[in-house]
Design a protein around this motif. Structure first.
Motif, PDB file in Angstrom:
ATOM      1  N   ALA A   4       0.872  -1.168   0.000  1.00  0.00           N
ATOM      2  CA  ALA A   4       0.000   0.000   0.000  1.00  0.00           C
ATOM      3  C   ALA A   4       0.906   1.214   0.000  1.00  0.00           C
ATOM      4  CB  ALA A   4      -0.911  -0.006   1.216  1.00  0.00           C
ATOM      5  N   VAL A   5       0.712   2.111  -0.961  1.00  0.00           N
ATOM      6  CA  VAL A   5       1.597   3.267  -1.113  1.00  0.00           C
ATOM      7  C   VAL A   5       0.799   4.544  -1.326  1.00  0.00           C
ATOM      8  CG1 VAL A   5       3.423   1.844  -2.135  1.00  0.00           C
ATOM      9  CG2 VAL A   5       1.842   3.060  -3.626  1.00  0.00           C
ATOM     10  N   ILE A   6       1.491   5.673  -1.073  1.00  0.00           N
ATOM     11  CA  ILE A   6       0.958   6.978  -1.457  1.00  0.00           C
ATOM     12  C   ILE A   6       2.014   7.700  -2.289  1.00  0.00           C
ATOM     13  CG2 ILE A   6      -0.595   7.182   0.523  1.00  0.00           C
ATOM     14  CD1 ILE A   6       1.419   9.170   1.778  1.00  0.00           C
ATOM     15  N   ASN A   7       1.548   8.514  -3.222  1.00  0.00           N
ATOM     16  CA  ASN A   7       2.421   9.355  -4.035  1.00  0.00           C
ATOM     17  C   ASN A   7       2.202  10.828  -3.728  1.00  0.00           C
ATOM     18  OD1 ASN A   7       3.786   7.400  -5.808  1.00  0.00           O
ATOM     19  ND2 ASN A   7       1.705   6.924  -6.419  1.00  0.00           N
ATOM     20  N   GLN A   8       1.176  11.099  -2.917  1.00  0.00           N
ATOM     21  CA  GLN A   8       0.874  12.456  -2.485  1.00  0.00           C
ATOM     22  C   GLN A   8       0.069  12.355  -1.198  1.00  0.00           C
ATOM     23  OE1 GLN A   8      -1.359  13.915  -5.830  1.00  0.00           O
ATOM     24  NE2 GLN A   8      -3.291  13.189  -5.026  1.00  0.00           N
ATOM     25  N   TYR A   9      -0.008  13.447  -0.482  1.00  0.00           N
ATOM     26  CA  TYR A   9      -0.794  13.487   0.743  1.00  0.00           C
ATOM     27  C   TYR A   9      -2.235  13.842   0.399  1.00  0.00           C
ATOM     28  CZ  TYR A   9       3.806  13.603   2.900  1.00  0.00           C
ATOM     29  OH  TYR A   9       5.093  13.307   3.282  1.00  0.00           O
ATOM     30  N   GLY A  10      -3.187  13.330   1.189  1.00  0.00           N
ATOM     31  CA  GLY A  10      -4.580  13.674   0.941  1.00  0.00           C
ATOM     32  C   GLY A  10      -5.531  12.694   1.599  1.00  0.00           C
TER      33      GLY A  10
END
Length: 92
Positions: A4-10
């Motif tokens: 599970a990854v993120i490429n930006q905050y939000g």
């Protein structure tokens, strides 16, 4: 391996994806664990929302730091674990 990854905050529904990432390289003092179960806790939520920024997101950030699984590899200096050991952890 999947992560599970993120490429930006939000917002969680908008920024968290499950994708293939390279298997980490095992350093001399590292233990590689094949995760059988993983958890996301309130700290991960704060990171995802951007309240606890971990730095530049030029690379996907793997979220979640609680896991249970089986040791799949160990570094040359590791003495307390062996391949096949069942473990649980909360990692950095």
């Amino acid at each position: 391996m999947k992560a599970a990854v993120i490429n930006q905050y939000g917002a969680i529904d908008d920024v968290v994806t499950v994708t293939e990432v390279p298997t980490p390289t095992v350093g001399p003092r590292d233990v590689l664990v094949e995760a059988r179960a993983a958890g996301v806790n309130p700290v991960d939520h704060l990171i995802i929302k951007g309240f606890m920024r971990t730095g530049d997101l030029t690379q996907p950030l793997v979220i979640g730091n609680e896991l249970a699984g089986v040791v799949a590899g160990t570094g040359a200096e590791v003495t307390g674990f062996a391949v096949g050991d069942e473990v649980f952890a909360r990692v950095d």
